[in-house]
Each structure stands twice: as structure tokens, then as C-alpha cells.
Write a protein that holds these residues in place. Sequence first.
Motif, PDB file in Angstrom:
ATOM      1  N   ILE A   1       0.860  -1.205   0.000  1.00 21.61           N
ATOM      2  CA  ILE A   1       0.000   0.000   0.000  1.00 21.61           C
ATOM      3  C   ILE A   1       0.889   1.245   0.000  1.00 21.61           C
ATOM      4  CG2 ILE A   1      -1.781   1.334   1.202  1.00 21.61           C
ATOM      5  CD1 ILE A   1      -2.818  -1.254   2.409  1.00 21.61           C
ATOM      6  N   GLU A   2       1.919   1.210   0.849  1.00 22.63           N
ATOM      7  CA  GLU A   2       2.791   2.382   0.979  1.00 22.63           C
ATOM      8  C   GLU A   2       3.570   2.672  -0.298  1.00 22.63           C
ATOM      9  OE1 GLU A   2       5.493   3.481   4.565  1.00 22.63           O
ATOM     10  OE2 GLU A   2       6.692   2.225   3.256  1.00 22.63           O
ATOM     11  N   ASP A   3       4.024   1.618  -0.993  1.00 22.70           N
ATOM     12  CA  ASP A   3       4.915   1.836  -2.138  1.00 22.70           C
ATOM     13  C   ASP A   3       4.183   1.911  -3.470  1.00 22.70           C
ATOM     14  OD1 ASP A   3       7.730   1.888  -3.264  1.00 22.70           O
ATOM     15  OD2 ASP A   3       6.790   0.265  -4.404  1.00 22.70           O
ATOM     16  N   LEU A   4       3.229   1.006  -3.680  1.00 25.24           N
ATOM     17  CA  LEU A   4       2.571   0.895  -4.980  1.00 25.24           C
ATOM     18  C   LEU A   4       1.106   1.311  -4.914  1.00 25.24           C
ATOM     19  CD1 LEU A   4       0.760  -1.270  -6.894  1.00 25.24           C
ATOM     20  CD2 LEU A   4       2.638   0.036  -7.899  1.00 25.24           C
ATOM     21  N   GLY A   5       0.436   0.861  -3.840  1.00 28.96           N
ATOM     22  CA  GLY A   5      -0.965   1.231  -3.654  1.00 28.96           C
ATOM     23  C   GLY A   5      -1.130   2.742  -3.611  1.00 28.96           C
ATOM     24  N   ILE A   6      -0.124   3.434  -3.122  1.00 25.98           N
ATOM     25  CA  ILE A   6      -0.170   4.898  -3.043  1.00 25.98           C
ATOM     26  C   ILE A   6      -0.408   5.501  -4.432  1.00 25.98           C
ATOM     27  CG2 ILE A   6       2.339   5.277  -3.283  1.00 25.98           C
ATOM     28  CD1 ILE A   6       2.071   7.385  -1.022  1.00 25.98           C
ATOM     29  N   HIS A   7       0.217   4.907  -5.452  1.00 22.34           N
ATOM     30  CA  HIS A   7      -0.013   5.387  -6.825  1.00 22.34           C
ATOM     31  C   HIS A   7      -1.470   5.122  -7.239  1.00 22.34           C
ATOM     32  CE1 HIS A   7       4.208   6.047  -7.798  1.00 22.34           C
ATOM     33  NE2 HIS A   7       4.538   4.790  -7.647  1.00 22.34           N
ATOM     34  N   ALA A   8      -1.936   3.902  -6.949  1.00 23.00           N
ATOM     35  CA  ALA A   8      -3.289   3.519  -7.382  1.00 23.00           C
ATOM     36  C   ALA A   8      -4.340   4.336  -6.623  1.00 23.00           C
ATOM     37  CB  ALA A   8      -3.490   2.022  -7.168  1.00 23.00           C
TER      38      ALA A   8
ATOM     39  N   LYS B   1      -3.669  14.342   0.938  1.00 23.25           N
ATOM     40  CA  LYS B   1      -4.921  13.582   0.797  1.00 23.25           C
ATOM     41  C   LYS B   1      -4.644  12.156   0.310  1.00 23.25           C
ATOM     42  CE  LYS B   1      -7.884  17.530  -0.187  1.00 23.25           C
ATOM     43  NZ  LYS B   1      -8.899  18.059  -1.092  1.00 23.25           N
ATOM     44  N   THR B   2      -3.637  12.012  -0.553  1.00 26.61           N
ATOM     45  CA  THR B   2      -3.270  10.664  -1.012  1.00 26.61           C
ATOM     46  C   THR B   2      -2.654   9.873   0.141  1.00 26.61           C
ATOM     47  OG1 THR B   2      -3.037  11.326  -3.316  1.00 26.61           O
ATOM     48  CG2 THR B   2      -1.758   9.419  -2.616  1.00 26.61           C
ATOM     49  N   LEU B   3      -1.763  10.535   0.883  1.00 28.95           N
ATOM     50  CA  LEU B   3      -1.115   9.863   2.014  1.00 28.95           C
ATOM     51  C   LEU B   3      -2.148   9.485   3.087  1.00 28.95           C
ATOM     52  CD1 LEU B   3       1.845   9.121   2.393  1.00 28.95           C
ATOM     53  CD2 LEU B   3       2.115  11.163   3.800  1.00 28.95           C
ATOM     54  N   ALA B   4      -3.181  10.318   3.247  1.00 26.28           N
ATOM     55  CA  ALA B   4      -4.234  10.003   4.222  1.00 26.28           C
ATOM     56  C   ALA B   4      -4.966   8.720   3.810  1.00 26.28           C
ATOM     57  CB  ALA B   4      -5.214  11.175   4.341  1.00 26.28           C
TER      58      ALA B   4
END
Length: 344
Positions: free
Chosen positions: A176-183, A321-324
Motif C-alpha cells: 500500500i505504501e509503495d505501490l498502492g499509493i499510486h493507485a 490527501k493521497t497519504l491520508a
Amino acid sequence: NAGNRLQGALIGCGFFAVNQMHGWADIADVDIVAVCDRDAGRAKAMAERFAVARVYDDAAAMMRAETLDFVDIATTPPSHRALVELAAAHRIPAICQKPFAPRLDDARAMVAATQQAGTRLMVHENFRWQSAIRAAAAALQSGSIGRPFFGRVSFRSAFDVYAAQPYLATGERFIIEDLGIHALDVARYLFGDVSGVTARIARVNPAIRGEDVATMMLDHASGVTSIVDCSYATRLAEEHFPQTLIEIDGADGTIRLDAGYRLTVTTPGGSRAEDVSPTLLPWAERPWHNIQESVLAIQRHWVDCLRADTQPETSGADNLKTLALVEAAYLSAAEGRSIDPDTL
Ligand code: NAD
Ligand code: 89V
């Protein structure tokens, strides 16, 4: 600075920064005048490869010595906060690679520091800059499928990402932290702000520490419900790394971004399929070429924003907002309930 050219410096001369250096070389009015890595050998190798004049192993020393229009921070997350705050202290605009920071509190402090300094901050959150994803967004924005009610942003692969990025196998958090963050960022980009996140995670590969599978459901304020699913434990007949696949259902039709960069828009008038493959830049290497093209696109955007003195689309403030969503997904998975990212 010389003429009207922008003078930048790179901090972090590892695996991904090579793409950023190629991107800068493709932008006519930017000079990278210095590179820095705490590993002096890496900094020297990068400087030789891209004919950069000056080499540092300490970012503070570099910022004191150089006259810079911006710094491009391409280190891994633990160093991001200190480097962004250092740039703010020197009033130097900064680009910071994703994930913006290990935790939301760090990211908020980074945004505050740059706001107090009055300098620009852009997160190098590049997937939404991929041309195929922009094409899907343009189809949605055209209104031809009517009001969207469902979306899916999907990344499923068994590509060995650990070979080039060994740190991905050892962190407490992974996909989630590395790749999901993009999605998650792409879902925000397509469907807008999120009021609820429900997530489930799993670790399938026993050789890594964090989760390599995540399935997330987002409630968007726009009324769309989206599914963001990612996996590095999915062996398919054809490996699609690093393609993000998209499904959008609207009241009048559908949009599909399928494997092989095939975009299909279906409306009451029929279906239209298009090849939206990214350009293979001269320095690009398959299968990374979609990401490499997006690196050039986001860096061009940064230069445009510096020139026009405008806020980048993927600014630090926007990226909070993405990091949240990332934090909300981990909390949801841990506690088994839906999380409103605004409460974090
Ligand atoms: P890496 O470990 O290969 O390189 C990082 C470099 O930064 C290392 O050489 C390290 O010595 C240096 N460094 C760390 N702290 C430093 C400091 N304080 N001062 C100077 N140098 C320092 O990592 P990588 O795989 O290149 O990843 C870098 C970042 O890029 C990560 O945040 C990663 O998530 C991101 N990334 C983004 C994409 C994308 O598509 N946007 C793809 C891959 C990696
Ligand atoms: O894009 C990225 O952030 C990379 C990868 C695609 C390998 O996950 O870390």
C-alpha cells in the motif's frame, strides 16, 4: 542564473534517480548542476554518467554552496522530511519522491515548512501522469459515459520488484505504501475526494516482511464507489508489470483501460477501442517505459509551474490527501472497520 535556464540539483543517486536524470536531460531549459548522495561513490557515478559539474555527499553542504532554482529529492522515505525541511530553510523549491513521508504527521510538517518559507513543493507522484491513465481520465471528463458510479484501479503482478528495490522486502509496510499509493492517487484523480476507506491486506510471499496484497474500497464524495486492488503475488499467463488497469462504469457507458494499453470507450452509440501505448523514449527500457514517460511529464509540469509561479497538480498539500488514504487503508485493515481519512 545563466540566461533564463533553471539550475537544479539531485539528492539521492540510486535506482530510480537515473530516470529523473534522463528526464532532466530531455528538458531543454534545465541544467542539473550538482548531484548529492551520502554514498559518495554513487554520487560520483551519477555525475560522470550525466556530465554533472559538482558532486556532494552532504545535502546541507550542497545547498549552502550552490545557487539552486530547485532540488529533486530521490531518496527513500526516511530521509524525505529532513531534506524537504532543509530545502525550505534555504528557500529552495523542492520535488520529493513518493511516498512523500513515512507518516502523515511528517508530511504535514513538510508542507507547513514550505508554506512558511513560501517555496513550492511537488511530490513526484507520477502514475497519474502516465499517458494511458491521462487518456482514460480525458474519456471520463468528456462526459460521454455519463455520471460515473463505479471505478476500479487495479495493479496485479508477480514481477520481482525486490531485485532492483531490495528495501521493499524488508519494510514493515510494503504494497500500500509503495505501490498502492499510486493507485489510490489515481482513484482520487479520477473520482475525487474520499470519505471512507475499507481495506484488507495479506502477505502471500513468505520471504518478505510487509503485505504484498491489498484490496481497498473507497467511498468518493462524488458518489462513485471504487475498488483499488494491488498484488505482487499474482502470477498471470502474461505479466503486465507495471501497467495499471482501469474500469469505469457510468450511467451511459463504460471505460476500460485493459492490458496492452488498450482503451475502450462504450457509449449508447457503440464501442471505440484505441491503442494508448506510451511513447518509447530513446532512453527508456521496456517494461518500465510507461513510468519513464510519466517521469518526463511530471518534471515538465514542475518546470511549467516554476516558470508560471503556480501550484503543481501533485503539490505537497494535495498529496496529504493521497497519504491520508494510505494511512486510512492500514488502519482499516488493522481494525476491520471503514475509516474516514479526514479524521486522521
Ligand atoms: P535507492 O535506495 O536505490 O536510492 C536512494 C539513494 O538515496 C541511495 O543511493 C542513498 O544512499 C541515497 N540517500 C538516502 N538518504 C540520503 C540523504 N539523506 N542524503 C543523500 N543521499 C541519501 O532507492 P530508489 O529505489 O531509487 O527509490 C528512491 C525513491 O524513489 C523512493 O522513495 C521510491 O519509493 C521512489 N520510487 C519511485 C518510483 C516511481 O515510479 N515514482 C519508482 C521507484 C522508486
Ligand atoms: O513505482 C514505484 O513506486 C515502484 C514500483 C513500481 C516498483 O512499485 O516502487
